[in-house]
Design a protein around this motif. Structure first.
Motif, PDB file in Angstrom:
ATOM      1  N   PRO A  82       0.831  -1.216   0.000  1.00 57.28           N
ATOM      2  CA  PRO A  82       0.000   0.000   0.000  1.00 57.28           C
ATOM      3  C   PRO A  82       0.861   1.259   0.000  1.00 57.28           C
ATOM      4  O   PRO A  82       2.043   1.241   0.387  1.00 57.28           O
ATOM      5  CB  PRO A  82      -0.802  -0.126   1.312  1.00 57.28           C
ATOM      6  CG  PRO A  82      -0.743  -1.571   1.677  1.00 57.28           C
ATOM      7  CD  PRO A  82       0.554  -2.080   1.166  1.00 57.28           C
ATOM      8  N   ASP A  83       0.293   2.352  -0.425  1.00 58.21           N
ATOM      9  CA  ASP A  83       1.020   3.622  -0.452  1.00 58.21           C
ATOM     10  C   ASP A  83       1.454   4.007   0.962  1.00 58.21           C
ATOM     11  O   ASP A  83       0.659   3.951   1.909  1.00 58.21           O
ATOM     12  CB  ASP A  83       0.143   4.729  -1.040  1.00 58.21           C
ATOM     13  CG  ASP A  83      -0.154   4.496  -2.511  1.00 58.21           C
ATOM     14  OD1 ASP A  83       0.591   3.722  -3.138  1.00 58.21           O
ATOM     15  OD2 ASP A  83      -1.138   5.066  -3.012  1.00 58.21           O
ATOM     16  N   GLY A  84       2.702   4.389   1.094  1.00 53.50           N
ATOM     17  CA  GLY A  84       3.231   4.807   2.384  1.00 53.50           C
ATOM     18  C   GLY A  84       3.752   3.679   3.253  1.00 53.50           C
ATOM     19  O   GLY A  84       4.289   3.940   4.339  1.00 53.50           O
ATOM     20  N   ALA A  85       3.609   2.429   2.817  1.00 47.15           N
ATOM     21  CA  ALA A  85       4.078   1.291   3.607  1.00 47.15           C
ATOM     22  C   ALA A  85       5.585   1.130   3.475  1.00 47.15           C
ATOM     23  O   ALA A  85       6.201   1.582   2.497  1.00 47.15           O
ATOM     24  CB  ALA A  85       3.380   0.009   3.177  1.00 47.15           C
ATOM     25  N   THR A  86       6.180   0.485   4.445  1.00 46.35           N
ATOM     26  CA  THR A  86       7.627   0.267   4.493  1.00 46.35           C
ATOM     27  C   THR A  86       7.935  -1.210   4.312  1.00 46.35           C
ATOM     28  O   THR A  86       7.299  -2.068   4.936  1.00 46.35           O
ATOM     29  CB  THR A  86       8.222   0.754   5.817  1.00 46.35           C
ATOM     30  OG1 THR A  86       7.977   2.159   5.950  1.00 46.35           O
ATOM     31  CG2 THR A  86       9.719   0.512   5.881  1.00 46.35           C
ATOM     32  N   LEU A  87       8.896  -1.499   3.465  1.00 44.90           N
ATOM     33  CA  LEU A  87       9.323  -2.868   3.207  1.00 44.90           C
ATOM     34  C   LEU A  87      10.470  -3.231   4.146  1.00 44.90           C
ATOM     35  O   LEU A  87      11.506  -2.564   4.170  1.00 44.90           O
ATOM     36  CB  LEU A  87       9.777  -3.008   1.751  1.00 44.90           C
ATOM     37  CG  LEU A  87      10.431  -4.336   1.359  1.00 44.90           C
ATOM     38  CD1 LEU A  87       9.416  -5.474   1.469  1.00 44.90           C
ATOM     39  CD2 LEU A  87      11.011  -4.265  -0.048  1.00 44.90           C
ATOM     40  N   LEU A  88      10.276  -4.285   4.950  1.00 40.41           N
ATOM     41  CA  LEU A  88      11.332  -4.844   5.791  1.00 40.41           C
ATOM     42  C   LEU A  88      11.670  -6.229   5.252  1.00 40.41           C
ATOM     43  O   LEU A  88      10.894  -7.168   5.404  1.00 40.41           O
ATOM     44  CB  LEU A  88      10.883  -4.943   7.255  1.00 40.41           C
ATOM     45  CG  LEU A  88      10.598  -3.632   7.995  1.00 40.41           C
ATOM     46  CD1 LEU A  88      10.186  -3.935   9.431  1.00 40.41           C
ATOM     47  CD2 LEU A  88      11.818  -2.719   7.976  1.00 40.41           C
ATOM     48  N   GLY A  89      12.800  -6.342   4.593  1.00 43.28           N
ATOM     49  CA  GLY A  89      13.211  -7.616   4.023  1.00 43.28           C
ATOM     50  C   GLY A  89      13.794  -8.533   5.081  1.00 43.28           C
ATOM     51  O   GLY A  89      14.865  -8.268   5.632  1.00 43.28           O
ATOM     52  N   VAL A  90      13.095  -9.619   5.392  1.00 42.59           N
ATOM     53  CA  VAL A  90      13.536 -10.547   6.431  1.00 42.59           C
ATOM     54  C   VAL A  90      14.573 -11.508   5.857  1.00 42.59           C
ATOM     55  O   VAL A  90      14.386 -12.073   4.775  1.00 42.59           O
ATOM     56  CB  VAL A  90      12.342 -11.338   6.997  1.00 42.59           C
ATOM     57  CG1 VAL A  90      12.813 -12.385   8.004  1.00 42.59           C
ATOM     58  CG2 VAL A  90      11.350 -10.386   7.639  1.00 42.59           C
TER      59      VAL A  90
END
Length: 411
Positions: A82-90
């Motif tokens: 979604p717009d404004g979401a942050t991706l945390l690559g595990v």
């Protein structure tokens, strides 16, 4: 007051087939571990939360790749959020190793709170030698980190960019067919990881609010982007047998066919295993990554330099050199090498070494082409040199379109 570290907890793991003793898994909440990384002061300036495309030239004709967030995979994952979401690559990592019974005892004591793997190593060297006759057994330490952290920071163990997430047990099953014990151990590994990472699956599917190093709240999603392991463990994670690679279906004509159906019940373990073996599967019915959004073994199983470069060279390339040149000739040439600053010499050869490390494998790679020159056919020397060149190029700190083409040319 500093925030508390993620607390240890344990759970009894139920199994369908009997075991010699009750099985317990010790683990932490993975969301708390990720928040602990985001709140760790030493890593505050090392995070990158915005996927980007970096160009090496002003004309934007040449891409540069440095770290996960500059690659195409991060860009594609971010587009689906979604717009404004942050991706945390595990990033997960595990390796079957020897551990001590006292380790399980200590992590259940509330007064001992070991946040990072380094704490356990200190306990191993400082406390365990003082205790009488510890019991040694095998287990799978499971570590977790974030691909958003700068790669140079992750490479430094002193900065503690990885957190000890769980201690996955290796149980002894009771079954009338002996070779089924390994099948049950593989299923148990997936079952234990499934228990540990369930909160991460929810975070990847629905998102979760977390605080970044600056104290701002972010709407975060946590897909699995990498799992680091050696080749045997990668095969277990990918749920395939030893005669198939973990990231492709090219070794069997029917492997990957969406129309095939296994008609044997998993409760009949022996028949189920024989049926799965026809499709190069290892009989794991419910892999831990099955319902993890955007997760695919062909993308998250990546190469790592220790096992897939250095140890693979020592296990395979050196074995080929023995077949072509002979052990005595190679050891004799290594014994004649002169001492050079920054390089190790092997006065007694390389095949009499009782224990070798990744650093030893790297040192041998520096000499091997010169050692076999003149004693092996030219085409064989070129093949060994090409594989070495690929390994060296693949360890570059950053890549561009040109270096990626060079890697392709090596193959």
């Amino acid at each position: 007051m500093l925030p508390s570290s993620p607390q240890w907890k344990y759970q009894i793991v139920p199994t369908e087939f009997p075991m010699m003793k009750t099985l317990r898994i010790f683990y932490r909440d993975p969301i708390e571990c990720l928040q602990s990384l985001l709140s760790y002061p030493m890593l505050a300036d090392s995070f990158d939360f915005i996927p980007c495309k970096v160009c090496a030239e002003a004309e934007h004709a040449v891409r540069a790749y440095y770290g996960f967030m500059t690659g195409d995979h991060a860009w594609e994952l971010q587009e689906d959020l979604p717009d404004g979401a942050t991706l945390l690559g595990v990033v997960l990592s595990s390796d079957k190793t020897k551990t001590l019974y006292y380790l399980l005892v200590l992590i259940t004591i509330d007064t001992i709170r070991c946040t990072h793997l380094l704490d356990f190593l200190l306990l191993d060297h400082m406390i365990f030698p003082l205790l009488p006759s510890p019991r040694v057994y095998y287990a799978h330490p499971l570590l977790i980190t974030l691909a958003n952290i700068d790669p140079d920071v992750c490479a430094k163990g002193s900065l503690q960019a990885c957190i000890f997430l769980a201690l996955l047990p290796v149980a002894k099953f009771i079954h009338r067919v002996k070779h089924m014990h390994g099948v049950l151990v593989d299923q148990l590994l997936h079952q234990c990881i499934y228990i540990v990472i369930e909160p991460l699956k929810q975070a990847a599917r629905l998102g979760i609010m977390m605080s970044d190093p600056a104290g701002f709240s972010r709407y975060c999603f946590a897909p699995l982007v990498a799992y680091l392991a050696d080749t045997p463990e990668e095969l277990v994670i990918a749920c395939i047998t030893m005669n198939a690679p973990p990231i492709t279906t090219a070794t069997h004509t029917n492997f990957g066919d969406p129309d095939f159906v296994i008609s044997v019940s998993p409760s009949d373990l022996v028949a189920f295993f024989e049926e799965c073996k026809q499709y190069c599967l290892n009989s794991v019915q419910w892999p831990f990554w099955m319902d993890w959004v955007t997760t695919d073994p062909s993308s998250f199983l990546t190469l790592e330099s220790l096992h897939h470069f250095h140890k693979m060279f020592f296990d395979h390339d050196c074995a080929w050199c023995i077949d072509v040149v002979s052990t005595k000739e190679i050891d004799f040439c290594f014994s004649l090498l002169q001492m050079c600053t920054g390089y190790r010499t092997f006065k007694e050869g390389i095949f009499n070494l009782k224990q070798t490390l990744g650093q030893d494998h790297r040192n041998i790679q520096c000499y091997i082409v010169g050692i076999i020159a003149g004693a092996a056919p030219t085409q064989f020397i070129m093949a060994i040199q090409t594989l070495l060149e690929f390994r060296y190029l693949a360890q570059a700190p950053q890549f561009s379109n040109e270096t990626l083409m060079e890697l392709d040319n090596c193959l």
